[in-house]
Design an enzyme around this catalytic site. Structure first.
Site, PDB file in Angstrom:
ATOM      1  N   CYS A  27       0.841  -1.214   0.000  1.00  0.00           N
ATOM      2  CA  CYS A  27       0.000   0.000   0.000  1.00  0.00           C
ATOM      3  C   CYS A  27       0.867   1.251   0.000  1.00  0.00           C
ATOM      4  O   CYS A  27       0.566   2.223  -0.696  1.00  0.00           O
ATOM      5  CB  CYS A  27      -0.943  -0.004   1.204  1.00  0.00           C
ATOM      6  SG  CYS A  27      -2.118  -1.366   1.201  1.00  0.00           S
ATOM      7  N   ASP A  28       1.929   1.220   0.777  1.00  0.00           N
ATOM      8  CA  ASP A  28       2.869   2.332   0.811  1.00  0.00           C
ATOM      9  C   ASP A  28       3.489   2.527  -0.569  1.00  0.00           C
ATOM     10  O   ASP A  28       3.533   3.648  -1.087  1.00  0.00           O
ATOM     11  CB  ASP A  28       3.953   2.059   1.861  1.00  0.00           C
ATOM     12  CG  ASP A  28       5.073   3.075   1.820  1.00  0.00           C
ATOM     13  OD1 ASP A  28       4.798   4.289   1.960  1.00  0.00           O
ATOM     14  OD2 ASP A  28       6.242   2.654   1.662  1.00  0.00           O
TER      15      ASP A  28
END
Length: 169
Positions: free
Chosen positions: A64-65
């Protein structure tokens, strides 16, 4: 509420998606999200602009990062496109994340309060109350142009395919 199975897995476990299957050509459904300052944001807040909805389970995970960072870099190149990263993370956590990571080109928006994006776009995973990973591209007239549900939530979406679709607009 419609429930769909056999679309995504999370660490190999099948998830049930809540909501309809959104397809290119459809009118984008409305939703209500919350920004980092606790203001409500709806689909019409971006009307007249091409938008990429980068959907992630939680900004606190590596993929997600990386997805958020990738779109933050792309946003600098796509001047007339807004990129909204949507998760069920609390707005406070999203603000901390953006401040700590220098995320300043994309808007992080929370679906925690209403889950309306997740349910209206078919990304809400019933078993864990998180959003499945994916990308939705919406044009200036709020028409869906591209949709991807990433089969295994812990893997990356097809960035290039989504960006290719945006460049056509």
């Amino acid at each position: 509420m419609e429930k769909r199975k056999d679309i995504v897995t999370m660490k190999g476990n099948p998830m049930t998606l809540l909501g309809p299957e959104i397809k290119p050509g459809m009118r984008a459904p409305d939703f209500t999200l919350v920004d980092r300052d606790l203001n409500e944001v709806t689909l019409d807040d971006g009307k007249g602009k091409v938008r990429i909805f980068s959907v992630v389970p939680s900004i606190d995970t590596g993929v997600c990062d990386a997805q958020t960072r990738r779109f933050n870099e792309e946003a600098a190149k796509l001047k007339e496109v807004e990129i909204w990263t949507i998760s069920v993370d609390l707005p406070f956590a999203q603000k901390r994340y953006c401040d700590a990571q220098g995320i300043d080109q994309v808007k992080l928006l929370s679906d925690h309060k209403y889950l309306s994006f997740g349910e209206n776009y078919g990304f809400a995973m019933e078993e864990v109350r998180l959003l499945a990973r994916g990308i939705v591209v919406v044009d200036r007239d709020n028409k869906v142009r591209y949709v991807e549900h990433v089969k295994e939530v812990s893997t990356h979406p097809d960035y290039e395919r989504a960006l290719e679709e945006v460049r056509k607009l």
